[in-house]
Scaffold this motif. Sequence first.
Motif, PDB file in Angstrom:
ATOM      1  N   GLY A  70       0.846  -1.190   0.000  1.00 44.52           N
ATOM      2  CA  GLY A  70       0.000   0.000   0.000  1.00 44.52           C
ATOM      3  C   GLY A  70       0.874   1.229   0.000  1.00 44.52           C
ATOM      4  N   VAL A  71       0.375   2.319   0.586  1.00 49.54           N
ATOM      5  CA  VAL A  71       1.150   3.556   0.659  1.00 49.54           C
ATOM      6  C   VAL A  71       1.171   4.061   2.092  1.00 49.54           C
ATOM      7  N   ALA A  72       2.226   4.776   2.419  1.00 47.59           N
ATOM      8  CA  ALA A  72       2.356   5.402   3.736  1.00 47.59           C
ATOM      9  C   ALA A  72       2.584   6.891   3.530  1.00 47.59           C
ATOM     10  N   LEU A  73       2.047   7.679   4.422  1.00 47.06           N
ATOM     11  CA  LEU A  73       2.241   9.120   4.372  1.00 47.06           C
ATOM     12  C   LEU A  73       3.487   9.459   5.190  1.00 47.06           C
ATOM     13  N   VAL A  74       4.493   9.992   4.495  1.00 45.28           N
ATOM     14  CA  VAL A  74       5.764  10.345   5.134  1.00 45.28           C
ATOM     15  C   VAL A  74       6.049  11.812   4.844  1.00 45.28           C
ATOM     16  N   ARG A  75       5.935  12.646   5.863  1.00 41.45           N
ATOM     17  CA  ARG A  75       6.215  14.085   5.736  1.00 41.45           C
ATOM     18  C   ARG A  75       5.486  14.716   4.546  1.00 41.45           C
ATOM     19  N   GLY A  76       4.219  14.346   4.386  1.00 43.17           N
ATOM     20  CA  GLY A  76       3.401  14.932   3.327  1.00 43.17           C
ATOM     21  C   GLY A  76       3.544  14.255   1.973  1.00 43.17           C
ATOM     22  N   ARG A 102       9.788   0.154  11.599  1.00 39.14           N
ATOM     23  CA  ARG A 102      10.369   1.304  10.902  1.00 39.14           C
ATOM     24  C   ARG A 102      10.062   1.201   9.417  1.00 39.14           C
ATOM     25  N   LEU A 103       9.938   2.337   8.794  1.00 36.37           N
ATOM     26  CA  LEU A 103       9.809   2.391   7.346  1.00 36.37           C
ATOM     27  C   LEU A 103      11.112   2.966   6.815  1.00 36.37           C
ATOM     28  N   VAL A 104      11.823   2.157   6.048  1.00 30.97           N
ATOM     29  CA  VAL A 104      13.083   2.586   5.440  1.00 30.97           C
ATOM     30  C   VAL A 104      12.731   3.085   4.048  1.00 30.97           C
ATOM     31  N   VAL A 105      12.872   4.395   3.838  1.00 32.00           N
ATOM     32  CA  VAL A 105      12.503   5.007   2.566  1.00 32.00           C
ATOM     33  C   VAL A 105      13.725   5.010   1.659  1.00 32.00           C
ATOM     34  N   LEU A 106      13.640   4.227   0.580  1.00 31.84           N
ATOM     35  CA  LEU A 106      14.714   4.122  -0.394  1.00 31.84           C
ATOM     36  C   LEU A 106      14.462   5.094  -1.530  1.00 31.84           C
ATOM     37  N   THR A 107      15.532   5.523  -2.165  1.00 33.97           N
ATOM     38  CA  THR A 107      15.395   6.492  -3.243  1.00 33.97           C
ATOM     39  C   THR A 107      16.149   6.024  -4.489  1.00 33.97           C
ATOM     40  N   HIS A 108      15.578   6.351  -5.619  1.00 34.31           N
ATOM     41  CA  HIS A 108      16.206   6.116  -6.920  1.00 34.31           C
ATOM     42  C   HIS A 108      15.845   7.323  -7.776  1.00 34.31           C
ATOM     43  N   GLY A 109      16.746   8.283  -7.829  1.00 31.73           N
ATOM     44  CA  GLY A 109      16.429   9.550  -8.493  1.00 31.73           C
ATOM     45  C   GLY A 109      15.345  10.260  -7.702  1.00 31.73           C
ATOM     46  N   ASP A 110      14.242  10.590  -8.360  1.00 34.26           N
ATOM     47  CA  ASP A 110      13.113  11.236  -7.682  1.00 34.26           C
ATOM     48  C   ASP A 110      12.114  10.234  -7.126  1.00 34.26           C
ATOM     49  N   ASP A 111      12.272   8.956  -7.472  1.00 33.43           N
ATOM     50  CA  ASP A 111      11.331   7.930  -7.026  1.00 33.43           C
ATOM     51  C   ASP A 111      11.689   7.439  -5.629  1.00 33.43           C
ATOM     52  N   GLU A 112      10.649   7.068  -4.871  1.00 38.11           N
ATOM     53  CA  GLU A 112      10.825   6.546  -3.520  1.00 38.11           C
ATOM     54  C   GLU A 112      10.022   5.266  -3.361  1.00 38.11           C
ATOM     55  N   ALA A 113      10.497   4.411  -2.474  1.00 38.41           N
ATOM     56  CA  ALA A 113       9.759   3.211  -2.072  1.00 38.41           C
ATOM     57  C   ALA A 113      10.139   2.917  -0.637  1.00 38.41           C
ATOM     58  N   GLY A 114       9.183   2.442   0.131  1.00 45.75           N
ATOM     59  CA  GLY A 114       9.436   2.132   1.525  1.00 45.75           C
ATOM     60  C   GLY A 114       9.491   0.637   1.758  1.00 45.75           C
ATOM     61  N   VAL A 115      10.339   0.241   2.682  1.00 41.10           N
ATOM     62  CA  VAL A 115      10.463  -1.156   3.097  1.00 41.10           C
ATOM     63  C   VAL A 115      10.223  -1.185   4.601  1.00 41.10           C
ATOM     64  N   VAL A 116       9.307  -2.058   5.050  1.00 47.00           N
ATOM     65  CA  VAL A 116       9.016  -2.173   6.477  1.00 47.00           C
ATOM     66  C   VAL A 116      10.082  -3.055   7.119  1.00 47.00           C
ATOM     67  N   ALA A 117      10.701  -2.540   8.194  1.00 51.91           N
ATOM     68  CA  ALA A 117      11.745  -3.276   8.907  1.00 51.91           C
ATOM     69  C   ALA A 117      11.358  -3.404  10.375  1.00 51.91           C
ATOM     70  N   ASP A 118      11.656  -4.562  10.953  1.00 53.64           N
ATOM     71  CA  ASP A 118      11.416  -4.773  12.376  1.00 53.64           C
ATOM     72  C   ASP A 118      12.492  -4.107  13.224  1.00 53.64           C
ATOM     73  N   GLU A 119      13.677  -3.929  12.638  1.00 57.37           N
ATOM     74  CA  GLU A 119      14.797  -3.340  13.375  1.00 57.37           C
ATOM     75  C   GLU A 119      15.773  -2.739  12.367  1.00 57.37           C
ATOM     76  N   THR A 120      16.400  -1.631  12.737  1.00 55.91           N
ATOM     77  CA  THR A 120      17.430  -1.023  11.894  1.00 55.91           C
ATOM     78  C   THR A 120      18.681  -0.796  12.730  1.00 55.91           C
ATOM     79  N   ARG A 121      19.820  -0.719  12.068  1.00 58.86           N
ATOM     80  CA  ARG A 121      21.083  -0.523  12.765  1.00 58.86           C
ATOM     81  C   ARG A 121      21.918   0.587  12.151  1.00 58.86           C
ATOM     82  N   GLY A 122      21.392   1.727  11.927  1.00 58.41           N
ATOM     83  CA  GLY A 122      22.171   2.886  11.501  1.00 58.41           C
ATOM     84  C   GLY A 122      23.132   2.613  10.366  1.00 58.41           C
ATOM     85  N   VAL A 123      24.051   3.542  10.163  1.00 59.23           N
ATOM     86  CA  VAL A 123      25.036   3.409   9.090  1.00 59.23           C
ATOM     87  C   VAL A 123      26.224   2.619   9.621  1.00 59.23           C
TER      88      VAL A 123
END
Length: 156
Positions: A70-76, A102-123
């Motif tokens: 589906g879609v998620a609203l992220v900062r408008g 967490r929703l990890v928002v990936l980018t490819h140029g101007d396009d975005e897609a989110g991936v739902v993650a149970d846990e993230t570990r920074g950079v």
Amino acid sequence: MSGDASNELLRELVAGAAAPKAPAAEIVTVPMIAIRIGARWFAVAAERVREVVTLESITSVPGVVEGVVGVALVRGRLVPVIDVPRMLDVARAGDAAITRPRLVVLTHGDDEAGVVADETRGVLELPPPAQVGSGVIRGELRWNGNIVGLLDADAI
């Protein structure tokens, strides 16, 4: 040991210490963000991650392609949310998120897609994968005792 012999040994030690050392092999690493989805760990190149936010809700959208939850609203912005386990044709199993997902928002140029993650570990500075393949999983590497699949943000 005589004085001459110990002086000679001392000169050799000093000469050895002063000699230029061969440069140590430089370990190549890549900045990546590690994410856990169910029981599996994945990594994605940090340069492809726009942001990581707490997932509020996902709104279903009829008629979307398989793999899109589906879609998620992220900062408008409306961000499509991708179901990575479905894309990989694996069951979602393992520990659920201790905190809100967490929703990890990936980018490819101007396009975005989110991936739902149970846990993230920074950079993290992780080594590049030994084997590089095609598709959603570009390769695998070891981190923290886990085998981590390297996600291709372009394929998502």
